[in-house]
Motif scaffolding. Structure first.
Motif, PDB file in Angstrom:
ATOM      1  N   VAL A 169      50.505 -49.986 109.398  1.00  0.00           N
ATOM      2  CA  VAL A 169      50.769 -48.685 108.801  1.00  0.00           C
ATOM      3  C   VAL A 169      50.275 -48.761 107.358  1.00  0.00           C
ATOM      4  O   VAL A 169      50.987 -49.245 106.473  1.00  0.00           O
ATOM      5  CB  VAL A 169      52.267 -48.327 108.858  1.00  0.00           C
ATOM      6  CG1 VAL A 169      52.533 -47.001 108.147  1.00  0.00           C
ATOM      7  CG2 VAL A 169      52.752 -48.256 110.304  1.00  0.00           C
ATOM      8  N   THR A 170      49.069 -48.311 107.131  1.00  0.00           N
ATOM      9  CA  THR A 170      48.455 -48.499 105.817  1.00  0.00           C
ATOM     10  C   THR A 170      49.072 -47.613 104.746  1.00  0.00           C
ATOM     11  O   THR A 170      48.917 -47.873 103.554  1.00  0.00           O
ATOM     12  CB  THR A 170      46.939 -48.223 105.879  1.00  0.00           C
ATOM     13  OG1 THR A 170      46.718 -46.907 106.395  1.00  0.00           O
ATOM     14  CG2 THR A 170      46.255 -49.235 106.793  1.00  0.00           C
ATOM     15  N   SER A 171      49.789 -46.568 105.163  1.00  0.00           N
ATOM     16  CA  SER A 171      50.409 -45.674 104.181  1.00  0.00           C
ATOM     17  C   SER A 171      51.746 -46.203 103.684  1.00  0.00           C
ATOM     18  O   SER A 171      52.370 -45.599 102.813  1.00  0.00           O
ATOM     19  CB  SER A 171      50.610 -44.277 104.785  1.00  0.00           C
ATOM     20  OG  SER A 171      51.394 -44.349 105.969  1.00  0.00           O
ATOM     21  N   GLY A 172      52.204 -47.336 104.231  1.00  0.00           N
ATOM     22  CA  GLY A 172      53.474 -47.926 103.807  1.00  0.00           C
ATOM     23  C   GLY A 172      53.265 -49.264 103.147  1.00  0.00           C
ATOM     24  O   GLY A 172      52.256 -49.939 103.375  1.00  0.00           O
ATOM     25  N   ALA A 190      59.842 -48.388 106.718  1.00  0.00           N
ATOM     26  CA  ALA A 190      60.792 -47.332 107.101  1.00  0.00           C
ATOM     27  C   ALA A 190      61.014 -46.353 105.958  1.00  0.00           C
ATOM     28  O   ALA A 190      61.230 -45.159 106.190  1.00  0.00           O
ATOM     29  CB  ALA A 190      62.123 -47.954 107.525  1.00  0.00           C
ATOM     30  N   ARG A 191      60.960 -46.829 104.739  1.00  0.00           N
ATOM     31  CA  ARG A 191      61.153 -45.961 103.573  1.00  0.00           C
ATOM     32  C   ARG A 191      59.863 -45.222 103.216  1.00  0.00           C
ATOM     33  O   ARG A 191      59.884 -44.044 102.855  1.00  0.00           O
ATOM     34  CB  ARG A 191      61.610 -46.805 102.380  1.00  0.00           C
ATOM     35  CG  ARG A 191      61.893 -46.006 101.113  1.00  0.00           C
ATOM     36  CD  ARG A 191      62.318 -46.926  99.972  1.00  0.00           C
ATOM     37  NE  ARG A 191      63.581 -47.583 100.251  1.00  0.00           N
ATOM     38  CZ  ARG A 191      64.770 -47.042 100.039  1.00  0.00           C
ATOM     39  NH1 ARG A 191      64.864 -45.813  99.568  1.00  0.00           N
ATOM     40  NH2 ARG A 191      65.877 -47.706 100.316  1.00  0.00           N
ATOM     41  N   ASP A 192      58.735 -45.915 103.336  1.00  0.00           N
ATOM     42  CA  ASP A 192      57.469 -45.362 102.865  1.00  0.00           C
ATOM     43  C   ASP A 192      56.778 -44.451 103.879  1.00  0.00           C
ATOM     44  O   ASP A 192      56.113 -43.486 103.499  1.00  0.00           O
ATOM     45  CB  ASP A 192      56.497 -46.497 102.502  1.00  0.00           C
ATOM     46  CG  ASP A 192      57.002 -47.368 101.372  1.00  0.00           C
ATOM     47  OD1 ASP A 192      57.844 -46.893 100.587  1.00  0.00           O
ATOM     48  OD2 ASP A 192      56.561 -48.535 101.273  1.00  0.00           O
ATOM     49  N   ALA A 193      56.900 -44.771 105.159  1.00  0.00           N
ATOM     50  CA  ALA A 193      56.176 -44.031 106.202  1.00  0.00           C
ATOM     51  C   ALA A 193      57.045 -43.885 107.451  1.00  0.00           C
ATOM     52  O   ALA A 193      56.703 -44.381 108.519  1.00  0.00           O
ATOM     53  CB  ALA A 193      54.859 -44.738 106.526  1.00  0.00           C
ATOM     54  N   PRO A 194      58.202 -43.202 107.330  1.00  0.00           N
ATOM     55  CA  PRO A 194      59.150 -43.168 108.447  1.00  0.00           C
ATOM     56  C   PRO A 194      58.612 -42.485 109.698  1.00  0.00           C
ATOM     57  O   PRO A 194      58.902 -42.929 110.811  1.00  0.00           O
ATOM     58  CB  PRO A 194      60.355 -42.416 107.866  1.00  0.00           C
ATOM     59  CG  PRO A 194      59.814 -41.632 106.713  1.00  0.00           C
ATOM     60  CD  PRO A 194      58.716 -42.468 106.156  1.00  0.00           C
ATOM     61  N   ASP A 195      57.838 -41.414 109.536  1.00  0.00           N
ATOM     62  CA  ASP A 195      57.356 -40.703 110.718  1.00  0.00           C
ATOM     63  C   ASP A 195      56.363 -41.559 111.500  1.00  0.00           C
ATOM     64  O   ASP A 195      56.414 -41.623 112.737  1.00  0.00           O
ATOM     65  CB  ASP A 195      56.701 -39.381 110.313  1.00  0.00           C
ATOM     66  CG  ASP A 195      57.713 -38.344 109.847  1.00  0.00           C
ATOM     67  OD1 ASP A 195      58.924 -38.591 110.008  1.00  0.00           O
ATOM     68  OD2 ASP A 195      57.290 -37.305 109.323  1.00  0.00           O
ATOM     69  N   GLU A 196      55.462 -42.215 110.789  1.00  0.00           N
ATOM     70  CA  GLU A 196      54.468 -43.050 111.466  1.00  0.00           C
ATOM     71  C   GLU A 196      55.140 -44.234 112.151  1.00  0.00           C
ATOM     72  O   GLU A 196      54.810 -44.581 113.294  1.00  0.00           O
ATOM     73  CB  GLU A 196      53.419 -43.530 110.459  1.00  0.00           C
ATOM     74  CG  GLU A 196      52.198 -44.141 111.110  1.00  0.00           C
ATOM     75  CD  GLU A 196      51.056 -44.380 110.134  1.00  0.00           C
ATOM     76  OE1 GLU A 196      50.080 -45.037 110.528  1.00  0.00           O
ATOM     77  OE2 GLU A 196      51.143 -43.905 108.986  1.00  0.00           O
ATOM     78  N   LEU A 197      56.114 -44.834 111.475  1.00  0.00           N
ATOM     79  CA  LEU A 197      56.832 -45.943 112.089  1.00  0.00           C
ATOM     80  C   LEU A 197      57.609 -45.475 113.309  1.00  0.00           C
ATOM     81  O   LEU A 197      57.597 -46.128 114.363  1.00  0.00           O
ATOM     82  CB  LEU A 197      57.782 -46.582 111.077  1.00  0.00           C
ATOM     83  CG  LEU A 197      58.666 -47.710 111.613  1.00  0.00           C
ATOM     84  CD1 LEU A 197      57.829 -48.861 112.158  1.00  0.00           C
ATOM     85  CD2 LEU A 197      59.619 -48.207 110.526  1.00  0.00           C
ATOM     86  N   ALA A 198      58.285 -44.331 113.196  1.00  0.00           N
ATOM     87  CA  ALA A 198      59.067 -43.820 114.317  1.00  0.00           C
ATOM     88  C   ALA A 198      58.190 -43.549 115.532  1.00  0.00           C
ATOM     89  O   ALA A 198      58.584 -43.851 116.669  1.00  0.00           O
ATOM     90  CB  ALA A 198      59.801 -42.548 113.904  1.00  0.00           C
TER      91      ALA A 198
END
Length: 225
Positions: A197-200, A205-213
């Motif tokens: 997840v390059t945006s985190g 979980a804090r930086d890119a929650p939607d992508e992680l989810a």
């Protein structure tokens, strides 16, 4: 729904969200369960129930997190509280705490898969200490940090014994882990898949929650099927 898990030396406070098969969310050191709130909301929309506890010595949970085995024993209790099978998602400390329990086939039989969020079992101790010190994260949990860093070989051996699908979600810039460390994990266990997840940063979980989810939901749905 608020949860309470009473153990011999600590009381763990948690939150359950949604309905469906359960995903157990284990936060990073220095965090608390609320970091998972946006992830849990998105997973609920994907038909998954989440359970997130404050780890011992964090948030509303009591006790002290002085060694990794103490936290790992709590993770076993969390798994046993839920209807099998569950998917375990562990970020940093949470991921490390899940490794040794899931190397035990009796515990692993209740689990469909493991997501490790920007954590490897055997980080370079000098680099890890420097990274934590730069962010002022070591002082409050120094005893736990040193215990974990002394367990690299044992954790590497344990992760090799896990016979479950494992997804390593790497963070982008700001992650303390290298390509070589991720490859070492992949080589240790043929079940491991690696994505990024390059945006985190390290705290995905804090930086890119939607992508992680979405990554968790896609893999959890497949594993639970």
């Amino acid at each position: 729904m608020e949860l309470t898990l009473r153990r011999k030396d600590t009381t763990l406070r948690g939150t359950a969200t949604g309905t469906g098969p359960t995903v157990l969310l284990l936060h990073a050191g220095g965090e608390r369960r609320e970091v998972w709130t946006p992830v849990a909301a998105r997973l609920a929309r994907r038909g998954l129930r989440t359970v997130a506890y404050d780890l011992r010595g964090h948030g509303e949970s009591t006790g002290r997190a002085t060694s990794l085995p103490l936290v790992s024993d709590d993770v076993v209790a969390m798994i046993h509280e839920e209807r099998a099978p569950v998917v375990v998602v562990g970020a940093s400390l949470g991921g490390l705490a899940a490794i040794t329990p899931l190397a035990d086939p009796e515990i692993a039989q209740a689990v469909a898969g493991l997501v490790l969020v920007d954590v490897v079992p055997d980080p370079d101790p000098l680099k890890a200490r420097a990274w934590l010190d730069e962010r002022g994260l070591r002082d409050a949990h120094d005893e736990l940090v040193e215990d974990i860093l002394g367990r690299g070989p044992a954790l590497r051996s344990a992760v090799a014994k896990i016979e479950l699908p494992i997804l390593l979600v790497r963070g982008g810039p700001g992650s303390p882990f290298t390509d070589a460390e991720a490859e070492r994990l992949r080589t240790a266990n043929p079940w491991v898949k690696v994505t990024r997840v390059t945006s985190g940063g390290h705290l995905v979980a804090r930086d890119a929650p939607d992508e992680l989810a979405d990554l968790v939901a896609d893999h959890a749905t497949e594993w639970l099927r």
